[in-house]
Enzyme design. Sequence first.
Site, PDB file in Angstrom:
ATOM      1  N   HIS A   1      48.978  18.191  56.929  1.00 45.39           N
ATOM      2  CA  HIS A   1      49.816  18.704  58.019  1.00 45.39           C
ATOM      3  C   HIS A   1      51.101  19.299  57.472  1.00 45.39           C
ATOM      4  CE1 HIS A   1      52.397  18.158  61.795  1.00 45.39           C
ATOM      5  NE2 HIS A   1      51.545  19.120  62.038  1.00 45.39           N
ATOM      6  N   HIS A   2      51.391  20.514  57.902  1.00 47.65           N
ATOM      7  CA  HIS A   2      52.635  21.195  57.549  1.00 47.65           C
ATOM      8  C   HIS A   2      53.334  21.640  58.817  1.00 47.65           C
ATOM      9  CE1 HIS A   2      50.937  22.617  53.352  1.00 47.65           C
ATOM     10  NE2 HIS A   2      51.302  21.336  53.349  1.00 47.65           N
ATOM     11  N   GLU A   3      54.177  20.795  59.383  1.00 54.05           N
ATOM     12  CA  GLU A   3      55.035  21.245  60.492  1.00 54.05           C
ATOM     13  C   GLU A   3      56.250  21.898  59.861  1.00 54.05           C
ATOM     14  OE1 GLU A   3      55.082  21.350  64.104  1.00 54.05           O
ATOM     15  OE2 GLU A   3      56.749  22.571  63.390  1.00 54.05           O
TER      16      GLU A   3
ATOM     17  N   HIS B   1      49.018  25.894  64.545  1.00 53.79           N
ATOM     18  CA  HIS B   1      49.662  25.648  65.849  1.00 53.79           C
ATOM     19  C   HIS B   1      50.939  26.483  65.964  1.00 53.79           C
ATOM     20  CE1 HIS B   1      47.549  22.000  67.633  1.00 53.79           C
ATOM     21  NE2 HIS B   1      46.749  22.548  66.747  1.00 53.79           N
ATOM     22  N   GLU B   2      51.272  26.822  67.207  1.00 54.91           N
ATOM     23  CA  GLU B   2      52.357  27.767  67.509  1.00 54.91           C
ATOM     24  C   GLU B   2      52.157  29.047  66.695  1.00 54.91           C
ATOM     25  OE1 GLU B   2      53.397  24.544  66.326  1.00 54.91           O
ATOM     26  OE2 GLU B   2      53.088  23.819  68.344  1.00 54.91           O
TER      27      GLU B   2
ATOM     28  N   GLU C   1      47.722  18.299  74.797  1.00 56.28           N
ATOM     29  CA  GLU C   1      48.946  17.529  74.532  1.00 56.28           C
ATOM     30  C   GLU C   1      49.896  17.549  75.742  1.00 56.28           C
ATOM     31  OE1 GLU C   1      50.591  19.426  71.070  1.00 56.28           O
ATOM     32  OE2 GLU C   1      51.336  21.119  72.211  1.00 56.28           O
TER      33      GLU C   1
ATOM     34  N   GLU D   1      46.182  27.056  67.899  1.00 63.66           N
ATOM     35  CA  GLU D   1      46.585  26.597  69.225  1.00 63.66           C
ATOM     36  C   GLU D   1      46.797  27.879  70.047  1.00 63.66           C
ATOM     37  OE1 GLU D   1      49.232  22.932  70.815  1.00 63.66           O
ATOM     38  OE2 GLU D   1      50.290  24.396  69.607  1.00 63.66           O
TER      39      GLU D   1
END
Length: 673
Positions: A380-382, A450-451, A475, A469
């Site tokens: 995961h890379h936010e 995502h985003e 969510e 996403e």
Amino acid sequence: MKNSILAISSLLIISNLISSCNNQPLQISSPDRTVEVLFTLEDGKPRYMVTKNGNTVIEFSAMGFDLRGQTDSLTRYRLISADRNTTDESWEQPWGEFRTIEDRHNELVVHLVSDGRNGILMDIRFRVFDDGVGFRYAFPEQRGLDSVVILDELTRFNFPDDHQVWWIPVHSENSYYESLYRKSQISGTDTINTPATFETRDGLYLAIHEADLTDFASMTLRKVHPTQYVSELVPWSNGVKVYAKVPFESPWRTIIIGEEPGDLVISTLMLNLNDPCKLDDVSWIEPSKYIGIWWGMHLEKYTWGQGPNHGATTKRVMRYIDFAGEHGLDGVLVEGWNRGWDGDWSEDGTKFSFTESYPDFDLEKITSYAAEKNVRLIGHHETGGAVANYENQMEDAFALYQQHGVNAVKTGYVNKYLDGSEWHDGQFGVRHYRKVVETAARYRIMIDNHEPVKGTGLQRTFPNLMTQEGGRGQEYDAWSADGGNPPSHTAVLPFTRMLAGPFDFTPGTFAFDYSVVEGTRVNTTLAKQLALYVIIFSPQQMASDLPENYEGNPAFEFIKQVPCTWSDTKVLNAVIGEYVTMARKDWNSNAWYIGSITNEEPRTLVLDLSFLEGGLYYKAEIYADGEGADYLTNPGPVKITSRVVHASMHMNLELAAGGGAAIRLVPLPRQSK
Ligand code: NOJ
């Protein structure tokens, strides 16, 4: 000799075309002749028109650009020449909703030059398919023009009527398409995102979108008249739309044309308008089903950052790995494993490290343990929208994951802007997202973004872009102040958001008794959650609930069995926003899966099973809404039954309010019944 006769005759054809275009439109039809495009120069201005079965879909509409230093309103074009081509071929996908895709289209390329001393060369390429039309602009190599600055695109979509449209707004609610779709007439809209889906009075379904969005700004649609939109490119922070080096091509502007809602779903036009796969070896790209240390954070049971309830602890991840291994799931996504989550990460992502773990997360131990259990950690890379910070670490971050056998990474960009000033869907964002996918491919890593910027078919060229996403996912049913996604949402998505490609929607809720925000929870029955695995395509598909909520529930068997890549897809019935039933064929076997969902209305649907192979009997395992099921009052009951069916039968499905049904159809050996 033969060649020169040919050359003379094609010159004649071309000059005929030219003189006809300067007065009369050039025409091109789909292979089945039902879709037709006309191109003309009206007082030197390029215009196109589209018809279906002779009825106007798009009236003559403007084309072209305003370039810095060359305002189109002053520009007139002349036709230099025109080419025509025909394609009839098919190609195979490494994963998808279809194994084989037919690419049958007719092409017309018009070569234009602008009037005046510094005549600029511009081509427009039209491709007409049985399921719609694509066209793109190209600026070929030319003397005196090394680069252009696009101030505006002039492409219009002039409809003959004030159609109904399903749409979401641009940037006003968030920057990454996480809105509920509205339905109104065109006149009731303002600026909308694509895909935008239209229903005409004469019963056609149209979707406007784009394909092959590469180094350009996304197209949104700005209403300029009660029945007309103009392409409104998402700008850079300085107002410029696109910086381009000549030669370049714009993305395709696409119009899917269907006679039923399902025709939009099975259209392959967007994929056909992207470049073929650029990766030599795709053997490492594996569709997968995964669980995650994820829903727990959204339910506020665990935290992303450090503290007494930190979610991503080695111990918990190992338990999740055990669960995945026991149930045949391939991956475990772990969020909150790396430094940078403490404080307001969604305002400022520059503190994220993509190589340093929190002390209670042992990457080495976890990935070795996962390998023993035949499960993979999903990374995961936010980024919190901090693109420069991410790009500075990206190579090291992917290398670290590769070294530990992690072959899939979920990325995230929660922030109104990227790097404080640029839109996700402007040229800056488009460049960045593509760079991530290309860099990840070098490390044999699959991406779940995502985003994102909306999908336009890049997965054909880089099939390691598995899913995105770019839509309002499940969510929102944890924490959204508006009560969560209404039951109609998932009956709109297949005809709108899903036309942009796979969606990491994260279905799979089995426990409805949480309460983060009073009155907000998943607004479906449990059987509908199962059906969503068939309805919402994602080659990386999540079983999103906490493992403890799956333990011991027989309905979990469907999630274990259901594939997430399909060799064929059919839409058996649909009314957009009300109900939809799809049948999809397993990529690896002759089994079929059916998902059927409804909005807040209960209903009985009759399924025609004639899509099954004739002469075969199938065992149907049916997961239907149980006695008393209702999304508001009693979402849990699921009735699991089985029966034998064949292609000449019909099946009745009883769907509860906000309900659904999921069916697995496995062919029986020829002699048995
Ligand atoms: C938003 C994403 O959609 C969600 O899946 C993720 O958990 C959070 N950002 C944190 O990265």
